[in-house]
Design an enzyme around this catalytic site. Structure first.
Site, mmCIF file in Angstrom:
data_model
loop_
_atom_site.group_PDB
_atom_site.id
_atom_site.type_symbol
_atom_site.label_atom_id
_atom_site.label_comp_id
_atom_site.label_asym_id
_atom_site.label_seq_id
_atom_site.Cartn_x
_atom_site.Cartn_y
_atom_site.Cartn_z
ATOM 1 N N HIS A 57 0.830 -1.204 0.000
ATOM 2 C CA HIS A 57 0.000 0.000 0.000
ATOM 3 C C HIS A 57 0.866 1.256 0.000
ATOM 4 C CE1 HIS A 57 -3.703 2.262 1.376
ATOM 5 N NE2 HIS A 57 -2.753 3.097 1.758
ATOM 6 N N GLU A 58 1.816 1.322 0.932
ATOM 7 C CA GLU A 58 2.629 2.520 1.071
ATOM 8 C C GLU A 58 3.634 2.663 -0.068
ATOM 9 O OE1 GLU A 58 1.629 4.596 3.070
ATOM 10 O OE2 GLU A 58 0.406 3.390 4.419
ATOM 11 N N HIS A 61 1.873 4.369 -2.918
ATOM 12 C CA HIS A 61 1.824 5.819 -2.723
ATOM 13 C C HIS A 61 3.127 6.458 -3.197
ATOM 14 C CE1 HIS A 61 -1.927 6.377 -0.625
ATOM 15 N NE2 HIS A 61 -1.593 5.655 0.421
#
Length: 256
Positions: A57-58, A61
């Site tokens: 997820h990160e 980003h």
């Protein structure tokens, strides 16, 4: 989850991420060969899987922010396979574990600190905010495909149920992340288009939102039903057997 400030951390070490992945796979093997039951194995498997999913997820980003022009993410180590780069002890570990133990909800964990002023446009800022939830959805789909393709015959004993629970957590995390609340990705996707005069006030209340979500989850039945119900719909549409996710949840709580 994204943010706008950071504190210094140790240099990234890809071996840490590889070690987590190896441990996750070893736990999956143990679940496949050992008799099913309430043991710490399911808890550990889901926990390590959750950390790996947060990393995906990160990383997403950061990767989109890099493409958008914020090359500071590379210097900060966000493009490495090291969960420490995304970690905040409270937000990344303590709060998600409490949410997991209390009700099997995938609370967003981790944080990358992006330079919005370096990104080329508002649209890129929105894309960087939505990249994390897109990765979470991608993890959910991968887990669902594994469940559908291999089935209980290929994933024996408690492994099938543990993967189903991990997939369900991705569904609830996706729903939570997309809520239009300050500090969450759903709000950050809209943030570039809000008046700049609001920015100072928004930064002051971001931290309180997580406390508010926790209180709402633990004390407002309608909110928890919304998360469970919405997560169940998302997981079901992805092809996750909900009865297996429930069995995985029962095994996860080995202390009950």
């Amino acid at each position: 989850m994204t943010s706008t400030s950071a504190t210094p951390q140790a240099p990234p070490n890809n071996l840490i991420g590889l070690g987590l992945l190896a441990t996750f796979l070893a736990l999956g093997w143990a679940l496949a060969v050992l008799p099913p039951g309430k043991t710490p194995l399911t808890f550990a498997f889901v926990l390590f899987g959750w950390v790996l999913a947060v990393m995906a997820h990160e990383f997403s980003h950061a990767a989109v922010a890099f493409l958008a022009g914020d090359h500071t993410v590379r210097d900060k180590g966000y493009l490495a396979f090291d969960p420490r780069r995304y970690a905040d002890l409270g937000v990344s570990l303590v709060i998600p574990l409490v949410f997991l133990a209390l009700g099997g909800i995938g609370f967003p964990g981790g944080a990358v600190y992006l330079r919005n002023d370096l990104m080329r446009s508002k649209l890129w800022r929105t894309a960087a905010s939505l990249a994390g939830p897109a990765a979470t959805y991608g993890v959910l789909l991968v887990l669902a495909v594994v469940l559908i393709t291999l089935g209980r015959e290929g994933l024996p004993n408690g492994l099938f149920d543990a993967i189903a629970m991990l997939a369900f957590l991705q569904a609830t995390a996706l729903l939570l992340n997309l809520l239009p609340l300050p500090g969450l990705d759903g709000f950050n996707a809209l943030r570039p288009y809000l008046p700049e005069a609001w920015e100072v006030g928004l930064r002051k209340i971001e931290g309180l939102v997580f406390v508010g979500v926790f209180i709402a989850f633990s004390s407002i039945p309608g909110f928890s039903r919304f998360l469970f119900g919405g997560g169940a719909i998302i997981a079901h549409l992805a092809g996750v057997p909900l009865e297996a996710a429930q069995a995985g949840w029962d095994a996860f709580r080995f202390w009950t």
